[in-house]
Design a protein around this motif. Structure first.
Motif, PDB file in Angstrom:
ATOM      1  N   SER A 140       0.826  -1.206   0.000  1.00  0.00           N
ATOM      2  CA  SER A 140       0.000   0.000   0.000  1.00  0.00           C
ATOM      3  C   SER A 140       0.860   1.256   0.000  1.00  0.00           C
ATOM      4  O   SER A 140       2.015   1.247   0.430  1.00  0.00           O
ATOM      5  N   GLN A 141       0.255   2.337  -0.463  1.00  0.00           N
ATOM      6  CA  GLN A 141       0.932   3.628  -0.446  1.00  0.00           C
ATOM      7  C   GLN A 141       1.223   4.063   0.987  1.00  0.00           C
ATOM      8  O   GLN A 141       2.243   4.685   1.267  1.00  0.00           O
ATOM      9  N   VAL A 142       0.343   3.701   1.901  1.00  0.00           N
ATOM     10  CA  VAL A 142       0.547   4.038   3.311  1.00  0.00           C
ATOM     11  C   VAL A 142       1.838   3.399   3.817  1.00  0.00           C
ATOM     12  O   VAL A 142       2.637   4.039   4.508  1.00  0.00           O
ATOM     13  N   LEU A 143       2.066   2.144   3.458  1.00  0.00           N
ATOM     14  CA  LEU A 143       3.281   1.459   3.884  1.00  0.00           C
ATOM     15  C   LEU A 143       4.512   2.073   3.225  1.00  0.00           C
ATOM     16  O   LEU A 143       5.533   2.277   3.879  1.00  0.00           O
ATOM     17  N   LYS A 144       4.404   2.433   1.955  1.00  0.00           N
ATOM     18  CA  LYS A 144       5.517   3.116   1.273  1.00  0.00           C
ATOM     19  C   LYS A 144       5.832   4.450   1.941  1.00  0.00           C
ATOM     20  O   LYS A 144       6.996   4.790   2.147  1.00  0.00           O
ATOM     21  N   ASP A 145       4.794   5.204   2.288  1.00  0.00           N
ATOM     22  CA  ASP A 145       4.984   6.487   2.974  1.00  0.00           C
ATOM     23  C   ASP A 145       5.618   6.286   4.351  1.00  0.00           C
ATOM     24  O   ASP A 145       6.448   7.095   4.786  1.00  0.00           O
ATOM     25  N   THR A 146       5.236   5.216   5.019  1.00  0.00           N
ATOM     26  CA  THR A 146       5.810   4.906   6.327  1.00  0.00           C
ATOM     27  C   THR A 146       7.297   4.603   6.201  1.00  0.00           C
ATOM     28  O   THR A 146       8.108   5.075   7.007  1.00  0.00           O
ATOM     29  N   TYR A 147       7.676   3.836   5.194  1.00  0.00           N
ATOM     30  CA  TYR A 147       9.095   3.551   4.936  1.00  0.00           C
ATOM     31  C   TYR A 147       9.859   4.852   4.687  1.00  0.00           C
ATOM     32  O   TYR A 147      10.949   5.056   5.209  1.00  0.00           O
ATOM     33  N   GLU A 148       9.273   5.721   3.877  1.00  0.00           N
ATOM     34  CA  GLU A 148       9.927   6.991   3.557  1.00  0.00           C
ATOM     35  C   GLU A 148      10.088   7.855   4.806  1.00  0.00           C
ATOM     36  O   GLU A 148      11.126   8.481   5.010  1.00  0.00           O
ATOM     37  N   TRP A 149       9.059   7.873   5.658  1.00  0.00           N
ATOM     38  CA  TRP A 149       9.142   8.636   6.897  1.00  0.00           C
ATOM     39  C   TRP A 149      10.312   8.137   7.756  1.00  0.00           C
ATOM     40  O   TRP A 149      11.093   8.934   8.286  1.00  0.00           O
ATOM     41  N   ALA A 150      10.442   6.818   7.891  1.00  0.00           N
ATOM     42  CA  ALA A 150      11.526   6.249   8.708  1.00  0.00           C
ATOM     43  C   ALA A 150      12.889   6.625   8.131  1.00  0.00           C
ATOM     44  O   ALA A 150      13.796   7.014   8.876  1.00  0.00           O
ATOM     45  N   ASP A 151      13.035   6.522   6.815  1.00  0.00           N
ATOM     46  CA  ASP A 151      14.310   6.874   6.170  1.00  0.00           C
ATOM     47  C   ASP A 151      14.648   8.345   6.403  1.00  0.00           C
ATOM     48  O   ASP A 151      15.787   8.688   6.736  1.00  0.00           O
TER      49      ASP A 151
END
Length: 145
Positions: free
Chosen positions: A97-108
Motif C-alpha cells: 500500500s501507499q501508506v506502507l511506502k509512505d511509512t518507509y519513507e518517513w523512517a528513512d
C-alpha cells in the motif's frame, strides 16, 4: 506453522516485540511471512538493528539502547526500528500500500534527520555517544568593543 494474533504479539525479538511490528504493518502480511519462514521476523529485526546502529552510531550508543528489552524504551527509536524491520521482513512484496511506502519513507527521512543533528533521540545518558576524551573549556576571553 500457523500463528495467531495473540501469539504474534507475544513474540520477542530482542528490543522489538511482535506488538511493535503489528503497529506498523498489516498483521496478515506478518503472519504469512512467519508461516513461510518462522525465522523471517527475527532476521528482519536483526537487520534493522544493524541498519539503525550503522546510521546513528556516530551520535548515539544505539547498541546500548538495544539492550533494553523491558521498561522504558525510546518510542521514536522503537517506531523507526520496527518500520525498518517490517521493510526487511516483507522484502520485495509487490503491491504494498501507499501508506506502507509512505511509512518507509518517513523512517528513512527521520533517520537522516537524526544522523544530521536536525532531530534528537531521548535516550538514557549511557546511550549518548561520548567524544573521545574531549571536554569543554570555559571561555576566558574578554570581548572588546
Amino acid at each position: 506453522m500457523a500463528i495467531t494474533t495473540d501469539q504474534l504479539k507475544a513474540l520477542s525479538f530482542g528490543y522489538l516485540t511482535g506488538s511493535d511490528l503489528i503497529q506498523f504493518s498489516p498483521i496478515q502480511l506478518l503472519t504469512v511471512q512467519f508461516e513461510k519462514d518462522n525465522e523471517s521476523l527475527q532476521n528482519g529485526c536483526d537487520l534493522a538493528y544493524s541498519e539503525v546502529i550503522g546510521s546513528l552510531s556516530t551520535r548515539y550508543n544505539i547498541t546500548s539502547e538495544f539492550q533494553v528489552v523491558s521498561g522504558s524504551r525510546c518510542i521514536l527509536l522503537v517506531k523507526i526500528t520496527a518500520i525498518i524491520a517490517i521493510r526487511n521482513i516483507l522484502g520485495n512484496l509487490q503491491n504494498i500500500s501507499q501508506v506502507l511506502k509512505d511509512t518507509y519513507e518517513w523512517a528513512d527521512n527521520t533517520i537522516l534527520d537524526i544522523r544530521n543533528g536536525q532531530m534528537n533521540l531521548i535516550l538514557d545518558e549511557s546511550s549518548v555517544a561520548k567524544t573521545s576524551g574531549a571536554m569543554l573549556i570555559p571561555n576566558s576571553f574578554l570581548t572588546l568593543g
